[in-house]
Enzyme design. Structure first.
Site, PDB file in Angstrom:
ATOM      1  N   ASN A   1       0.827  -1.207   0.000  1.00 53.66           N
ATOM      2  CA  ASN A   1       0.000   0.000   0.000  1.00 53.66           C
ATOM      3  C   ASN A   1       0.866   1.264   0.000  1.00 53.66           C
ATOM      4  O   ASN A   1       0.553   2.252  -0.655  1.00 53.66           O
ATOM      5  CB  ASN A   1      -0.936  -0.003   1.209  1.00 53.66           C
ATOM      6  CG  ASN A   1      -1.981   1.084   1.108  1.00 53.66           C
ATOM      7  OD1 ASN A   1      -2.616   1.234   0.063  1.00 53.66           O
ATOM      8  ND2 ASN A   1      -2.150   1.858   2.156  1.00 53.66           N
TER       9      ASN A   1
ATOM     10  N   THR B   1     -29.893  35.004 -21.775  1.00 56.77           N
ATOM     11  CA  THR B   1     -30.323  34.306 -20.556  1.00 56.77           C
ATOM     12  C   THR B   1     -31.524  33.473 -20.978  1.00 56.77           C
ATOM     13  O   THR B   1     -32.239  33.868 -21.909  1.00 56.77           O
ATOM     14  CB  THR B   1     -30.728  35.269 -19.417  1.00 56.77           C
ATOM     15  OG1 THR B   1     -31.905  35.971 -19.824  1.00 56.77           O
ATOM     16  CG2 THR B   1     -29.640  36.271 -19.071  1.00 56.77           C
ATOM     17  N   HIS B   2     -31.736  32.345 -20.351  1.00 58.83           N
ATOM     18  CA  HIS B   2     -32.780  31.401 -20.771  1.00 58.83           C
ATOM     19  C   HIS B   2     -32.629  31.070 -22.256  1.00 58.83           C
ATOM     20  O   HIS B   2     -33.616  30.781 -22.928  1.00 58.83           O
ATOM     21  CB  HIS B   2     -34.188  31.953 -20.519  1.00 58.83           C
ATOM     22  CG  HIS B   2     -34.403  32.449 -19.126  1.00 58.83           C
ATOM     23  ND1 HIS B   2     -34.915  31.677 -18.113  1.00 58.83           N
ATOM     24  CD2 HIS B   2     -34.142  33.659 -18.560  1.00 58.83           C
ATOM     25  CE1 HIS B   2     -34.982  32.379 -16.994  1.00 58.83           C
ATOM     26  NE2 HIS B   2     -34.500  33.589 -17.234  1.00 58.83           N
TER      27      HIS B   2
ATOM     28  N   SER C   1     -21.544  12.141 -40.910  1.00 57.19           N
ATOM     29  CA  SER C   1     -22.604  11.176 -40.638  1.00 57.19           C
ATOM     30  C   SER C   1     -22.546  10.095 -41.704  1.00 57.19           C
ATOM     31  O   SER C   1     -22.223  10.368 -42.862  1.00 57.19           O
ATOM     32  CB  SER C   1     -23.954  11.894 -40.683  1.00 57.19           C
ATOM     33  OG  SER C   1     -24.985  10.968 -40.977  1.00 57.19           O
TER      34      SER C   1
ATOM     35  N   ASN D   1     -20.444  17.237 -37.747  1.00 60.25           N
ATOM     36  CA  ASN D   1     -20.943  17.161 -36.372  1.00 60.25           C
ATOM     37  C   ASN D   1     -19.864  17.467 -35.321  1.00 60.25           C
ATOM     38  O   ASN D   1     -18.712  17.059 -35.470  1.00 60.25           O
ATOM     39  CB  ASN D   1     -21.508  15.765 -36.107  1.00 60.25           C
ATOM     40  CG  ASN D   1     -22.708  15.464 -36.987  1.00 60.25           C
ATOM     41  OD1 ASN D   1     -23.495  16.372 -37.283  1.00 60.25           O
ATOM     42  ND2 ASN D   1     -22.828  14.246 -37.424  1.00 60.25           N
TER      43      ASN D   1
ATOM     44  N   TYR E   1      -5.219  -0.175   5.865  1.00 62.62           N
ATOM     45  CA  TYR E   1      -5.434  -0.631   4.490  1.00 62.62           C
ATOM     46  C   TYR E   1      -6.557  -1.648   4.369  1.00 62.62           C
ATOM     47  O   TYR E   1      -6.668  -2.555   5.190  1.00 62.62           O
ATOM     48  CB  TYR E   1      -4.134  -1.250   3.926  1.00 62.62           C
ATOM     49  CG  TYR E   1      -4.358  -1.790   2.538  1.00 62.62           C
ATOM     50  CD1 TYR E   1      -4.414  -0.919   1.451  1.00 62.62           C
ATOM     51  CD2 TYR E   1      -4.603  -3.141   2.309  1.00 62.62           C
ATOM     52  CE1 TYR E   1      -4.684  -1.389   0.171  1.00 62.62           C
ATOM     53  CE2 TYR E   1      -4.866  -3.625   1.034  1.00 62.62           C
ATOM     54  CZ  TYR E   1      -4.907  -2.742  -0.025  1.00 62.62           C
ATOM     55  OH  TYR E   1      -5.178  -3.198  -1.280  1.00 62.62           O
TER      56      TYR E   1
ATOM     57  N   GLN F   1      -8.181  -0.486  -3.750  1.00 65.11           N
ATOM     58  CA  GLN F   1      -7.763  -0.779  -5.129  1.00 65.11           C
ATOM     59  C   GLN F   1      -8.789  -0.230  -6.124  1.00 65.11           C
ATOM     60  O   GLN F   1      -8.440   0.189  -7.217  1.00 65.11           O
ATOM     61  CB  GLN F   1      -7.610  -2.290  -5.309  1.00 65.11           C
ATOM     62  CG  GLN F   1      -7.252  -2.715  -6.719  1.00 65.11           C
ATOM     63  CD  GLN F   1      -7.004  -4.217  -6.788  1.00 65.11           C
ATOM     64  OE1 GLN F   1      -6.090  -4.723  -6.169  1.00 65.11           O
ATOM     65  NE2 GLN F   1      -7.831  -4.923  -7.535  1.00 65.11           N
TER      66      GLN F   1
ATOM     67  N   LYS G   1      -8.355   3.202  -7.803  1.00 67.94           N
ATOM     68  CA  LYS G   1      -7.242   3.471  -8.724  1.00 67.94           C
ATOM     69  C   LYS G   1      -7.734   3.781 -10.139  1.00 67.94           C
ATOM     70  O   LYS G   1      -7.294   4.725 -10.775  1.00 67.94           O
ATOM     71  CB  LYS G   1      -6.298   2.275  -8.738  1.00 67.94           C
ATOM     72  CG  LYS G   1      -4.978   2.565  -9.430  1.00 67.94           C
ATOM     73  CD  LYS G   1      -4.155   1.300  -9.602  1.00 67.94           C
ATOM     74  CE  LYS G   1      -3.475   0.881  -8.315  1.00 67.94           C
ATOM     75  NZ  LYS G   1      -2.814  -0.426  -8.455  1.00 67.94           N
TER      76      LYS G   1
END
Ligand code: ARG
Length: 474
Positions: free
Chosen positions: A117, A162-163, A285, A293, A325, A330, A333
């Site tokens: 570890n 906005t919106h 496409s 795209n 530990y 693990q 990771k």
């Protein structure tokens, strides 16, 4: 499922018993593949540890020299892509110890005063520190490109929304500088994670230290760490926590990238046409011949969710983790290593996009319709002495009646703020870059030590950085 098959011969912890093959496969998982990227870091940590063992006279000078030679050849094999980690090795630490032991009897001494570890943490922190610094540098590069874009178009207006509806006057400079500033914030958030990472855990072993006179400061200094992670249990419990903090910081950066990508996808809509995306970054496409795209931008957006998932996964593992530990760790990771690589790639995709962006002057100006100016027009009336709410109603009326008098033209002439803030941003960027360089100076000795052993330049991140694929490249 049979429980008779044995799969333990040659394990570091082999004491003559056997382990069920299913449990063996399950516990090893793809850890041995992920560990390929930690191989250089494990050599480096082993080198510093062996040097320290020699200093405290647990390893002789001759043994150290033999270990150094064997580590040098391991580094060469790693660079050549021929350092294999087999599932029966379980992980890179076992593979390296075996490699060294095949070349010198002193190989049997390198685990003195370490737990696996310890090794995992040391390797992950060495790797993570490099990766975070690389991501920070790349994010600064992107911030620089955005700043340059703002400088190129200091006065070019853009409808602010906005919106998603046209709202107020904005500019290309205001927009680009916004992301520049956000990226600088993200780089600084990442620096908090980098500082937590930048401490040597070695000597913590399984969380309770070892009864040997190890020189932890020496190891930390040899590895270019900022210092020792002192309390051995805190160091051990730091596994997962440092990963989580880093992923949270990476997620912040990813969020900025995702929103930048989202804006660019909107701005490049045929219907708006404010910008055109670099053709070489767009895909086609299989069915619609006309398509170009923005798949890369869409994946930046989607992978931001993936990075959030990685951060959540690590915190989920930690939630109920007792001290010391446990193998659960693990499981942290993979999200950590993949999160680092994924965000590194995302930054680079956005840098390529911003660098090749075409700004469409006419479309931006055409977007500045009277409605975008409505609030400015109201404030013009306020400055003439009209109470705001009355001005608000008057402007709504003028818009309805299409009566856009001379006052409107004046309102439309305002260029939104932005360009003036350039200088301040540039100085923040410089400060952050300088801080990163200072850490870099500490790491130079490592690069030198590694390269001297291997006989050619070696980097902890390896040649395949950044790669988000689990199978090792090369
Ligand atoms: N691959 C393991 C991990 O990442 C290595 C440590 C195994 N240690 C143990 N006591 N089983 O945690």
């Amino acid at each position: 499922m049979s429980t008779s098959s044995k799969a333990t011969s040659g394990r570091l912890w082999d004491k003559g018993g056997s382990l069920d093959a299913l449990v063996d496969r399950f516990t090893v998982g793809d850890d041995y593949l992920l560990d390929q990227r930690l191989a250089t870091a494990d050599c480096l940590a082993t080198l510093a540890h062996a040097e320290m063992l020699c200093r405290v006279e647990l390893v002789s000078a001759e043994e150290l020299a033999e270990l150094q030679a064997a580590l040098g050849s391991a580094l060469q094999d790693i660079a050549a892509g021929s350092f294999a980690i087999q599932p029966e090795d379980e992980d890179v630490h076992t593979a390296l110890e075996r490699y060294l032991t095949r070349r010198t009897a002193a190989g049997e001494k390198v685990h003195t005063g370490r737990s696996r570890n310890d090794q995992v943490m040391a390797a992950l922190r060495l790797y993570g520190r490099e990766a975070v610094l690389a991501v920070q540098a790349d994010a600064l590069e992107l911030a620089g490109r955005l700043c340059a874009l703002a400088e190129r178009y200091p006065e070019l207006p853009m409808p602010g929304r906005t919106h998603l509806q046209p709202a107020m006057p904005s500019s290309v400079a205001l927009w680009a500088q916004a992301f520049c500033e956000e990226l600088l914030d993200d780089v600084q958030i990442l620096d908090g994670a980098r500082r937590l990472t930048d401490r040597s855990p070695l000597g913590s072993a399984a969380g309770y230290g070892v009864p040997l006179p190890l020189d932890r400061e020496l190891v930390a200094q040899r590895l270019g760490f900022d210092g020792v992670h002192h309390n051995v249990l805190a160091a051990s419990n730091g596994r997962g926590k440092i990963e989580a903090v880093t992923l949270d910081a990476l997620e912040q950066l990813a969020l900025t990238l995702s929103r930048l990508a989202q804006d660019l996808m909107l701005f490049s809509l045929k219907e708006l046409g404010y910008v055109s995306l670099p053709a070489e970054l767009c895909t086609g496409s299989s069915i619609m011949p006309q398509k170009r795209n923005p798949d890369a931008l869409e994946l930046v957006r989607a992978k931001t969710a993936t990075v959030h998932g990685y951060a959540s996964a690590v915190k989920g593992v930690l939630r109920a983790m007792p001290s010391g530990y446990q193998r659960d760790l693990q499981e942290t990771k993979r999200p950590y290593l993949l999160g680092l690589a994924e965000v590194a790639l995302m930054v680079r995709v956005m840098t390529a996009t911003v660098s090749g962006l075409q700004i469409n002057d006419a479309a931006l100006r055409a977007g500045m319709t009277p409605e975008v100016m409505a609030t400015d027009r109201a404030y013009q009336l306020v400055l003439e002495g009209v109470p705001f709410r009355q001005a608000y109603r008057q402007v709504a009326e003028e818009l309805r009646g299409g009566d856009l008098s001379a006052g409107w033209a004046a309102a439309g002439a305002r260029v939104s703020p932005g360009a003036a803030e350039n200088l301040e941003l540039a100085s923040t960027a410089r400060q952050v870059a300088t801080a990163i360089k200072q850490v870099a100076a500490r790491r130079e000795q490592i690069a030198e030590a590694l390269s001297a052993l291997a006989g050619s330049p070696v980097s902890v991140l390896g040649a395949s950085w950044p790669t988000a694929a689990v199978a090792p490249a090369g």
